[in-house]
Design a protein around this motif. Structure first.
Motif, PDB file in Angstrom:
ATOM      1  N   PRO A 173       0.803  -1.233   0.000  1.00  0.00           N
ATOM      2  CA  PRO A 173       0.000   0.000   0.000  1.00  0.00           C
ATOM      3  C   PRO A 173       0.833   1.280   0.000  1.00  0.00           C
ATOM      4  CG  PRO A 173      -0.037  -1.050   2.163  1.00  0.00           C
ATOM      5  CD  PRO A 173       0.614  -2.018   1.223  1.00  0.00           C
ATOM      6  N   THR A 174       1.959   1.280   0.721  1.00  0.00           N
ATOM      7  CA  THR A 174       2.769   2.502   0.787  1.00  0.00           C
ATOM      8  C   THR A 174       3.426   2.785  -0.555  1.00  0.00           C
ATOM      9  OG1 THR A 174       3.229   2.041   3.113  1.00  0.00           O
ATOM     10  CG2 THR A 174       4.603   3.692   2.026  1.00  0.00           C
ATOM     11  N   ARG A 177       0.711   4.072  -2.819  1.00  0.00           N
ATOM     12  CA  ARG A 177       0.260   5.418  -2.478  1.00  0.00           C
ATOM     13  C   ARG A 177       1.273   6.472  -2.922  1.00  0.00           C
ATOM     14  NH1 ARG A 177       0.050   4.766   2.523  1.00  0.00           N
ATOM     15  NH2 ARG A 177       1.778   6.054   3.289  1.00  0.00           N
ATOM     16  N   SER A 178       2.557   6.161  -2.778  1.00  0.00           N
ATOM     17  CA  SER A 178       3.590   7.133  -3.156  1.00  0.00           C
ATOM     18  C   SER A 178       3.950   7.067  -4.638  1.00  0.00           C
ATOM     19  CB  SER A 178       4.861   6.886  -2.338  1.00  0.00           C
ATOM     20  OG  SER A 178       5.455   5.639  -2.689  1.00  0.00           O
TER      21      SER A 178
END
Length: 205
Positions: A173-174, A177-178
């Motif tokens: 997810p990180t 997201r980035s």
């Protein structure tokens, strides 16, 4: 009329050959052919192919200094300019990256390291921390350059990667997201990371 053979011509032609064909593409025979000379004539100027590599590498790492910088005040600007120039030079000549990690350091790169050390000392880095600071910046430049060349994907590869990660689920997810894998602001990322590193090496300056 053919220009006379000289060390300067040999080095310049070696750089051209390395740019065109990479490290494995440079042979003494191929270099002599480009120069329009015999192979044995090269040995009047260089000892062997390793010597050609050393000279070619050092020639593309020459640094002419940063223009119009007040050395007494703008130590950070001077370092940023020096390291951005270093990175840009290696990106123009990608073969220089593996060579720099495996060859003896020539006078041009040693001059860069000397200037870097003097500038860091002027910024307040203590002598006991100077080597750590210099090698940290060296590692940052080398790592950033290797990462840039490794992730220099063609448009088709980028499209395939984007499609592959179109439905990533919850595993990364990180990263999603980035948009880490799609961030192509290489210059901006290098500069921001360098600013953070310099702030840590000379806090409060």
């Amino acid at each position: 009329m053919e220009r006379p053979l000289s060390l300067e011509r040999i080095v310049a032609t070696a750089v051209e050959l390395l740019d065109a064909r990479g490290i494995d593409g440079l042979t003494m025979r191929r270099l002599a052919d480009r120069l329009g000379s015999g192979v044995m004539s090269l040995y009047w100027h260089v000892d062997n192919k390793d010597g050609v590599f050393d000279l070619a590498l050092d020639s593309v790492l020459e640094y002419h200094g940063s223009p119009q910088i007040n050395a007494a005040e703008d130590w950070r600007v001077e370092i940023v300019h020096m390291l951005e120039d270093w990175r840009a030079g290696m990106l123009r000549h990608p073969w220089s990256v593996p060579l720099l990690s495996s060859r003896a350091l020539g006078p041009n790169i040693l001059s860069r390291l000397e200037l870097l050390g003097r500038t860091l000392s002027r910024a307040g880095v203590a002598d006991k921390d100077l080597n750590v600071a210099i090698w940290s910046l060296w590692n940052y430049v080398m790592g950033a350059t290797i990462t840039r060349t490794s992730f220099d994907l063609a448009d088709s590869d980028k499209a395939a990667t984007q499609q592959h990660h179109a439905h990533p689920g919850e595993r990364y997810p990180t990263i999603q997201r980035s948009r880490l894998l799609f961030d192509d602001d290489w210059v901006g990322t290098f500069r921001k990371g360098l600013d953070l590193l310099l702030a840590g090496l000379a806090p409060g300056r």
